[in-house]
Design a protein around this motif. Structure first.
Motif, PDB file in Angstrom:
ATOM      1  N   UNK A  21      -2.288   8.612  -8.349  1.00  0.00           N
ATOM      2  CA  UNK A  21      -2.893   7.707  -9.366  1.00  0.00           C
ATOM      3  C   UNK A  21      -3.977   6.812  -8.737  1.00  0.00           C
ATOM      4  N   UNK A  22      -4.652   6.362  -9.695  1.00  0.00           N
ATOM      5  CA  UNK A  22      -5.891   5.671  -9.221  1.00  0.00           C
ATOM      6  C   UNK A  22      -5.848   4.039  -8.909  1.00  0.00           C
ATOM      7  N   UNK A  23      -4.950   3.415  -9.310  1.00  0.00           N
ATOM      8  CA  UNK A  23      -4.781   1.924  -9.088  1.00  0.00           C
ATOM      9  C   UNK A  23      -3.440   1.810  -9.437  1.00  0.00           C
ATOM     10  N   UNK A  24      -2.661   0.537  -8.364  1.00  0.00           N
ATOM     11  CA  UNK A  24      -1.380   0.160  -8.412  1.00  0.00           C
ATOM     12  C   UNK A  24      -1.518  -1.215  -9.289  1.00  0.00           C
ATOM     13  N   UNK A  25      -0.449  -1.556 -10.091  1.00  0.00           N
ATOM     14  CA  UNK A  25      -0.424  -2.833 -10.740  1.00  0.00           C
ATOM     15  C   UNK A  25       1.107  -3.306 -10.742  1.00  0.00           C
ATOM     16  N   UNK A  26       1.223  -4.540 -10.243  1.00  0.00           N
ATOM     17  CA  UNK A  26       2.290  -5.231  -9.975  1.00  0.00           C
ATOM     18  C   UNK A  26       2.168  -6.591 -10.843  1.00  0.00           C
ATOM     19  N   UNK A  27       3.248  -6.625 -11.629  1.00  0.00           N
ATOM     20  CA  UNK A  27       3.322  -8.105 -12.569  1.00  0.00           C
ATOM     21  C   UNK A  27       4.162  -8.973 -12.237  1.00  0.00           C
ATOM     22  N   UNK A  28       4.867  -9.011 -11.089  1.00  0.00           N
ATOM     23  CA  UNK A  28       6.212  -9.617 -10.718  1.00  0.00           C
ATOM     24  C   UNK A  28       5.989 -11.141 -10.891  1.00  0.00           C
ATOM     25  N   UNK A  29       7.161 -11.603 -11.261  1.00  0.00           N
ATOM     26  CA  UNK A  29       6.994 -13.222 -11.392  1.00  0.00           C
ATOM     27  C   UNK A  29       7.394 -13.836  -9.916  1.00  0.00           C
ATOM     28  N   UNK A  30       8.049 -12.776  -8.898  1.00  0.00           N
ATOM     29  CA  UNK A  30       8.108 -13.541  -7.509  1.00  0.00           C
ATOM     30  C   UNK A  30       8.203 -12.077  -6.591  1.00  0.00           C
ATOM     31  N   UNK A  31       7.354 -12.463  -5.708  1.00  0.00           N
ATOM     32  CA  UNK A  31       7.325 -11.450  -4.617  1.00  0.00           C
ATOM     33  C   UNK A  31       6.998 -12.106  -3.077  1.00  0.00           C
ATOM     34  N   UNK A  32       7.188 -11.390  -2.178  1.00  0.00           N
ATOM     35  CA  UNK A  32       7.143 -12.004  -0.924  1.00  0.00           C
ATOM     36  C   UNK A  32       5.683 -11.079  -0.288  1.00  0.00           C
ATOM     37  N   UNK A  33       6.091 -10.093   0.105  1.00  0.00           N
ATOM     38  CA  UNK A  33       4.668  -9.284   0.685  1.00  0.00           C
ATOM     39  C   UNK A  33       4.787  -7.944   0.408  1.00  0.00           C
ATOM     40  N   UNK A  34       4.666  -7.490  -0.710  1.00  0.00           N
ATOM     41  CA  UNK A  34       4.969  -5.903  -1.327  1.00  0.00           C
ATOM     42  C   UNK A  34       4.400  -4.974  -0.418  1.00  0.00           C
ATOM     43  N   UNK A  35       5.543  -4.242   0.149  1.00  0.00           N
ATOM     44  CA  UNK A  35       5.181  -3.144   0.902  1.00  0.00           C
ATOM     45  C   UNK A  35       4.351  -2.112   0.267  1.00  0.00           C
ATOM     46  N   UNK A  36       4.531  -1.976  -1.086  1.00  0.00           N
ATOM     47  CA  UNK A  36       3.830  -0.969  -1.804  1.00  0.00           C
ATOM     48  C   UNK A  36       2.349  -1.312  -1.968  1.00  0.00           C
ATOM     49  N   UNK A  37       1.999  -2.472  -2.009  1.00  0.00           N
ATOM     50  CA  UNK A  37       0.490  -2.882  -1.916  1.00  0.00           C
ATOM     51  C   UNK A  37      -0.039  -2.288  -0.519  1.00  0.00           C
ATOM     52  N   UNK A  38       0.606  -2.356   0.556  1.00  0.00           N
ATOM     53  CA  UNK A  38       0.378  -2.080   1.841  1.00  0.00           C
ATOM     54  C   UNK A  38       0.091  -0.425   1.722  1.00  0.00           C
ATOM     55  N   UNK A  39       1.279   0.323   1.269  1.00  0.00           N
ATOM     56  CA  UNK A  39       1.507   1.604   1.360  1.00  0.00           C
ATOM     57  C   UNK A  39       0.187   2.309   0.596  1.00  0.00           C
ATOM     58  N   UNK A  40       0.027   1.745  -0.862  1.00  0.00           N
ATOM     59  CA  UNK A  40      -1.066   2.211  -1.446  1.00  0.00           C
ATOM     60  C   UNK A  40      -2.652   2.047  -0.973  1.00  0.00           C
ATOM     61  N   UNK A  41      -2.690   0.956  -0.293  1.00  0.00           N
ATOM     62  CA  UNK A  41      -3.924   0.450   0.325  1.00  0.00           C
ATOM     63  C   UNK A  41      -4.239   1.419   1.451  1.00  0.00           C
ATOM     64  N   UNK A  42      -3.163   1.889   2.108  1.00  0.00           N
ATOM     65  CA  UNK A  42      -3.464   2.626   3.417  1.00  0.00           C
ATOM     66  C   UNK A  42      -3.840   4.128   2.836  1.00  0.00           C
ATOM     67  N   UNK A  43      -3.724   4.531   1.592  1.00  0.00           N
ATOM     68  CA  UNK A  43      -3.940   5.638   1.027  1.00  0.00           C
ATOM     69  C   UNK A  43      -5.544   5.367   0.392  1.00  0.00           C
ATOM     70  N   UNK A  44      -5.737   4.017   0.206  1.00  0.00           N
ATOM     71  CA  UNK A  44      -7.310   3.542  -0.195  1.00  0.00           C
ATOM     72  C   UNK A  44      -6.967   3.391  -1.918  1.00  0.00           C
ATOM     73  N   UNK A  45      -5.909   3.223  -2.455  1.00  0.00           N
ATOM     74  CA  UNK A  45      -5.647   2.689  -3.732  1.00  0.00           C
ATOM     75  C   UNK A  45      -5.701   1.267  -3.960  1.00  0.00           C
ATOM     76  N   UNK A  46      -6.538   0.648  -4.699  1.00  0.00           N
ATOM     77  CA  UNK A  46      -6.682  -0.794  -5.002  1.00  0.00           C
ATOM     78  C   UNK A  46      -5.395  -1.084  -5.633  1.00  0.00           C
ATOM     79  N   UNK A  47      -5.395  -2.509  -5.704  1.00  0.00           N
ATOM     80  CA  UNK A  47      -4.378  -3.034  -6.500  1.00  0.00           C
ATOM     81  C   UNK A  47      -4.579  -4.240  -7.412  1.00  0.00           C
TER      82      UNK A  47
END
Length: 508
Positions: A380-406
């Motif tokens: 996929x081209x783009x990651x989207x998180x619409x959470x009401x609460x998060x800490x430090x989402x691992x999935x942003x880091x994992x997608x980011x390492x692939x080069x997928x913006x969030x």
């Protein structure tokens, strides 16, 4: 059996997949020289199907159902029951208002002295009902008694289940949140004399505030409530819950040698809930950058947006689904994949599917269920998180390492991950877009912008990939925890009350 580390978990690993569970799984695997006990607090009636294959150095799994006390036919006489309940009322009230380790120790000792008791005495006996009535009169006697009754049974049932269950033997105890897990951590410290550690991903009390603030079940019986000021009644009942969890947090902060969070912004919330600033540490999440960065990216095809996470209210999937109407109008060929387990809150999942159908989005929004993250990150081209609460989402880091913006809501460290820390030098630029909470239009516009502006997309892709490479590698996290475990295991047994009491006033 005595293990090196007892991990105290609430509603997560190894039964529920997600960011905290994946973090826990990796933590255990990266400390192969240590043995672990998993002390798992789960809701009553919870289906304990394993979501992970636990590593070989996990030697024991203890499961405790909150609010489900054991059925034990007690030999305690009527007079002893009455005295027990009278002895319990003072410290139970203080746990909601002014908690102390002395009161917690008194409760643990009192329950031990009585012997093996269960729900027949602690929640289902006439004496327990008298205790409930006395607490109601002393605290919330203007609220609905029926609502208080069910709140009391739920909260006190959880507390008693944590205090009467067997204590696993370990050389140190490590809770991954406060709440009931934090309460158990305080009990473990008092009983065992062994050192304790606390790691908070999200701030438990903050997440409970969100859930309690929107809980419809607190209003289910308002038609039976004859009070004029209904709003005040609801506030009181919600405060009853929230203040209890804040009290449990304070006890966990007091016994922990260190309280760890994932980013600087969380420290302010911890201090508000009673943590000592001098014993707070920040250890960011880390990922296996080399492995994720080698995942190949999709080439061509339909523009695809991905959501990775549990389908539960706190992730606010409904905002994402509503945002997809904006996306479909501007980019008709776009796809949105919602990837993650759906069984945790099946009613919410059904509501999300109904919202998709109502918006005519069946050809745009697809629910894929739980997936292998590594198999989908490059698709996929783009990651989207619409959470009401998060800490430090691992999935942003994992997608980011692939080069997928969030695209992410402005919660937790999402802004820091996507826009960079204040000390980032040289600055790398944005790795995506941060949006306000519960704003379908903002999320929709951000998706349209990143999918439609190729130059901006490529800039964000390069920036997030470089940021993860520089700051969020797993090696740094593993080294920090290995060092802390070594320090804790080398500590002698201590008298917890004496140790906490000897700290400077600012540290208590």
């Amino acid at each position: 059996m005595t293990t090196d580390v007892c991990l105290v978990l609430e509603g997560t690993y190894p039964y529920v997949s997600g960011g905290v569970s994946s973090w826990t799984h990796d933590l255990i695997k990266e400390q192969p020289h240590l043995t672990f006990t998993l002390f798992c607090l789960v809701p009553p009636g919870f289906k304990t199907k394993m979501a992970y294959e636990v590593p070989g150095n996990v030697k024991e799994i203890v499961r405790v159902e909150l609010q489900k006390l054991p059925k034990r036919l007690s030999k305690v006489g009527e007079k002893r029951k009455q005295k027990l309940m009278q002895d319990l009322i003072g410290p139970l009230l203080k746990l909601q208002t002014d908690p102390s380790l002395e009161d917690l120790e008194y409760l643990v000792t009192l329950l031990k002295e009585v012997g093996e008791i269960g729900r027949e005495v602690l929640t289902d006996s006439p004496e327990a009902f008298d205790l409930l009535c006395q607490m109601y009169e002393k605290t919330l006697n203007t609220s609905s008694f029926l609502d208080y009754f069910w709140s009391w049974r739920s909260l006190l049932g959880g507390l008693f289940s944590v205090l009467v269950c067997p204590l696993p033997r370990s050389r140190c105890y490590h809770a991954l949140c406060t709440g009931y897990a934090g309460l158990f951590l305080a009990r473990a410290s008092l009983e065992s004399g062994r050192p304790c550690l606390l790691t908070e991903h999200g701030i438990y009390t903050n997440e409970r505030r969100i859930e309690i603030g929107t809980a419809e079940w607190l209003d289910d019986r308002q038609s039976l409530n004859l009070n004029v000021d209904q709003r005040a009644v609801r506030k009181s009942l919600r405060d009853f819950w929230i203040e209890s969890f804040i009290g449990y947090s304070k006890l966990a902060y007091q016994v922990a040698e260190s309280s760890i969070t994932l980013y600087e912004g969380n420290k302010e919330l911890q201090i508000e809930d009673g943590a000592d600033p001098q014993r707070l540490k920040v250890i960011p999440n880390g990922i296996d950058y080399e492995a994720y960065s080698r995942i190949p990216r999709k080439q061509g095809g339909r523009p695809t947006v991905g959501f990775l996470g549990r389908v539960v209210p706190i992730k606010d999937l409904k905002t994402l689904i509503r945002a997809c109407s904006f996306l479909k109008a501007a980019v008709p060929e776009a796809l949105v994949w919602i990837m993650g387990p759906t069984e945790e809150d099946e009613a919410y999942f059904e509501e999300c599917k109904e919202l998709v159908a109502h918006g005519g989005l069946e050809e745009t929004v697809l629910f894929l269920g739980k997936v292998n993250i590594k198999e989908y990150l490059g698709k996929f081209d783009l990651l989207v998180l619409t959470s009401l609460s998060e800490a430090q989402p691992l999935v942003i880091l994992e997608a980011g390492a692939v080069g997928v913006p969030s695209i992410a809501t402005d919660v937790g460290s999402c802004s820091e991950l996507l826009y960079g820390r204040p000390d980032e030098d040289p600055q790398l630029g944005p790795g995506g877009i941060v949006c306000p909470l519960a704003s379908p239009s903002a999320i929709g516009e951000a998706m349209i912008k990143l999918l439609g502006e190729k130059e901006l997309y490529e800039q964000c892709s390069r920036a997030i990939k470089a940021r993860v490479d520089r700051y969020y590698r797993k090696e740094l996290q593993n080294q920090a925890y290995r060092q802390m475990y070594d320090e804790l295991l080398a500590m002698p047994d201590v008298d917890t009350l004496a140790r906490v009491g000897a700290r400077l006033p600012s540290e208590i």
